[in-house]
Scaffold this motif. Structure first.
Motif, PDB file in Angstrom:
ATOM      1  N   PHE A   8       2.626  -1.688  -3.269  1.00  0.00           N
ATOM      2  CA  PHE A   8       1.754  -0.527  -3.089  1.00  0.00           C
ATOM      3  C   PHE A   8       0.316  -0.863  -3.475  1.00  0.00           C
ATOM      4  O   PHE A   8      -0.619  -0.512  -2.759  1.00  0.00           O
ATOM      5  CB  PHE A   8       2.242   0.657  -3.927  1.00  0.00           C
ATOM      6  CG  PHE A   8       3.493   1.310  -3.413  1.00  0.00           C
ATOM      7  CD1 PHE A   8       3.994   1.048  -2.144  1.00  0.00           C
ATOM      8  CD2 PHE A   8       4.185   2.204  -4.203  1.00  0.00           C
ATOM      9  CE1 PHE A   8       5.147   1.672  -1.667  1.00  0.00           C
ATOM     10  CE2 PHE A   8       5.336   2.841  -3.738  1.00  0.00           C
ATOM     11  CZ  PHE A   8       5.817   2.568  -2.485  1.00  0.00           C
ATOM     12  N   ASN A   9       0.150  -1.532  -4.608  1.00  0.00           N
ATOM     13  CA  ASN A   9      -1.200  -1.879  -5.074  1.00  0.00           C
ATOM     14  C   ASN A   9      -1.930  -2.803  -4.113  1.00  0.00           C
ATOM     15  O   ASN A   9      -3.155  -2.772  -4.025  1.00  0.00           O
ATOM     16  CB  ASN A   9      -1.149  -2.496  -6.470  1.00  0.00           C
ATOM     17  CG  ASN A   9      -0.988  -1.441  -7.550  1.00  0.00           C
ATOM     18  OD1 ASN A   9      -1.388  -0.300  -7.380  1.00  0.00           O
ATOM     19  ND2 ASN A   9      -0.385  -1.822  -8.662  1.00  0.00           N
ATOM     20  N   ALA A  10      -1.194  -3.631  -3.400  1.00  0.00           N
ATOM     21  CA  ALA A  10      -1.817  -4.520  -2.411  1.00  0.00           C
ATOM     22  C   ALA A  10      -2.350  -3.717  -1.217  1.00  0.00           C
ATOM     23  O   ALA A  10      -3.288  -4.140  -0.544  1.00  0.00           O
ATOM     24  CB  ALA A  10      -0.811  -5.563  -1.928  1.00  0.00           C
ATOM     25  N   ILE A  11      -1.750  -2.553  -0.973  1.00  0.00           N
ATOM     26  CA  ILE A  11      -2.194  -1.690   0.124  1.00  0.00           C
ATOM     27  C   ILE A  11      -3.330  -0.793  -0.346  1.00  0.00           C
ATOM     28  O   ILE A  11      -4.385  -0.712   0.276  1.00  0.00           O
ATOM     29  CB  ILE A  11      -1.019  -0.826   0.649  1.00  0.00           C
ATOM     30  CG1 ILE A  11       0.084  -1.721   1.207  1.00  0.00           C
ATOM     31  CG2 ILE A  11      -1.496   0.173   1.701  1.00  0.00           C
ATOM     32  CD1 ILE A  11       1.409  -1.004   1.456  1.00  0.00           C
ATOM     33  N   SER A  12      -3.112  -0.107  -1.454  1.00  0.00           N
ATOM     34  CA  SER A  12      -4.109   0.788  -2.054  1.00  0.00           C
ATOM     35  C   SER A  12      -3.694   1.032  -3.502  1.00  0.00           C
ATOM     36  O   SER A  12      -2.596   1.530  -3.743  1.00  0.00           O
ATOM     37  CB  SER A  12      -4.164   2.110  -1.281  1.00  0.00           C
ATOM     38  OG  SER A  12      -5.176   2.940  -1.792  1.00  0.00           O
ATOM     39  N   PRO A  13      -4.529   0.658  -4.456  1.00  0.00           N
ATOM     40  CA  PRO A  13      -4.132   0.738  -5.869  1.00  0.00           C
ATOM     41  C   PRO A  13      -3.719   2.142  -6.310  1.00  0.00           C
ATOM     42  O   PRO A  13      -4.316   3.134  -5.910  1.00  0.00           O
ATOM     43  CB  PRO A  13      -5.390   0.292  -6.617  1.00  0.00           C
ATOM     44  CG  PRO A  13      -6.177  -0.490  -5.626  1.00  0.00           C
ATOM     45  CD  PRO A  13      -5.878   0.120  -4.290  1.00  0.00           C
ATOM     46  N   ILE A  14      -2.643   2.183  -7.129  1.00  0.00           N
ATOM     47  CA  ILE A  14      -2.220   3.436  -7.748  1.00  0.00           C
ATOM     48  C   ILE A  14      -2.248   3.251  -9.264  1.00  0.00           C
ATOM     49  O   ILE A  14      -2.017   2.157  -9.774  1.00  0.00           O
ATOM     50  CB  ILE A  14      -0.827   3.902  -7.267  1.00  0.00           C
ATOM     51  CG1 ILE A  14       0.248   2.856  -7.531  1.00  0.00           C
ATOM     52  CG2 ILE A  14      -0.855   4.275  -5.792  1.00  0.00           C
ATOM     53  CD1 ILE A  14       1.660   3.335  -7.235  1.00  0.00           C
ATOM     54  N   SER A  15      -2.538   4.317  -9.962  1.00  0.00           N
ATOM     55  CA  SER A  15      -2.668   4.261 -11.421  1.00  0.00           C
ATOM     56  C   SER A  15      -1.305   4.141 -12.087  1.00  0.00           C
ATOM     57  O   SER A  15      -0.264   4.435 -11.487  1.00  0.00           O
ATOM     58  CB  SER A  15      -3.378   5.520 -11.931  1.00  0.00           C
ATOM     59  OG  SER A  15      -2.522   6.642 -11.775  1.00  0.00           O
ATOM     60  N   THR A  16      -1.325   3.747 -13.337  1.00  0.00           N
ATOM     61  CA  THR A  16      -0.103   3.688 -14.132  1.00  0.00           C
ATOM     62  C   THR A  16       0.523   5.081 -14.234  1.00  0.00           C
ATOM     63  O   THR A  16       1.744   5.240 -14.130  1.00  0.00           O
ATOM     64  CB  THR A  16      -0.397   3.129 -15.542  1.00  0.00           C
ATOM     65  OG1 THR A  16      -0.954   1.817 -15.398  1.00  0.00           O
ATOM     66  CG2 THR A  16       0.847   3.073 -16.394  1.00  0.00           C
ATOM     67  N   GLU A  17      -0.312   6.086 -14.410  1.00  0.00           N
ATOM     68  CA  GLU A  17       0.187   7.466 -14.497  1.00  0.00           C
ATOM     69  C   GLU A  17       0.938   7.855 -13.219  1.00  0.00           C
ATOM     70  O   GLU A  17       2.038   8.428 -13.282  1.00  0.00           O
ATOM     71  CB  GLU A  17      -0.987   8.428 -14.725  1.00  0.00           C
ATOM     72  CG  GLU A  17      -0.567   9.870 -14.830  1.00  0.00           C
ATOM     73  CD  GLU A  17      -1.748  10.846 -14.916  1.00  0.00           C
ATOM     74  OE1 GLU A  17      -1.477  12.053 -15.003  1.00  0.00           O
ATOM     75  OE2 GLU A  17      -2.916  10.403 -14.864  1.00  0.00           O
TER      76      GLU A  17
END
Length: 193
Positions: A8-17
């Motif tokens: 997912f982060n490689a596509i669009s970063p998401i937060s730890t939360e």
């Protein structure tokens, strides 16, 4: 499950939360070869993260001939997106062509998190954009490239798949017969020697 978050982060970063909120929604599932992730004539409700294996999306014409529309090779997201987005029945089944391991989540449960987690909504948009671009690219290949060019693109895009699935699946994906594929492969192997 870090591999899902990394994807997912490689596509669009998401937060730890965000990740801590959505990770518990995913459930591990084994999908044996020939079994369906989503069938035709039902409403799709889930998306899956393909950890291992290969799934084909295909349709069947009135003469009962199957056409492979797309291959999903791990790591990849799968799901009947048109059905998920419209709430209508699915017209393009997705079937495992190898034994698969998936992480499955309810599309509605994930979608409900969009309003609270804008990074998740952005990820969903980026994934939709990617699949739109991929669909258009495949349509252009089918319309503008000859069989040899389409086969070479297939080999570049899916380098290990040819040894894992039956040749008739590849031929169907390329829009040619299995006999044509065999001839094409023989011709290419002779030109390399």
């Amino acid at each position: 499950m870090d591999f899902i978050r990394n994807h997912f982060n490689a596509i669009s970063p998401i937060s730890t939360e965000t990740w801590l909120e959505i990770a518990p929604l995913f459930q591990k599932r084994e999908l044996p070869k020939h079994h369906y992730f989503v069938k035709e004539h039902i409403k799709a409700t889930e998306i899956g993260f393909l950890e291992k294996g290969c799934v084909r999306a295909f349709f069947t014409n009135k003469a009962a001939k199957e056409y492979n529309k797309q291959f999903f090779v791990a790591p990849s997201l799968i799901g009947a997106y048109t059905s998920l987005l419209t709430g209508k029945i699915n017209k393009i089944p997705q079937q495992a062509i190898t034994d698969c391991t998936l992480w499955v989540v309810s599309f509605k449960a994930l979608e409900k998190k969009y309003s609270k987690y804008h990074d998740l909504e952005r990820l969903g948009r980026k994934i939709a954009e990617y699949y739109f671009l991929e669909k258009e690219e495949k349509e252009l290949e089918m319309a503008l490239k000859d069989a040899t060019e389409r086969y070479l693109i297939f080999r570049e895009k899916f380098p290990d798949l040819e040894q894992k699935i039956p040749q008739y699946h590849i031929a169907s994906y390329l829009g040619i017969s299995a006999t044509q594929l065999s001839r094409l492969r023989n011709k290419l192997s002779k030109s390399i020697k």
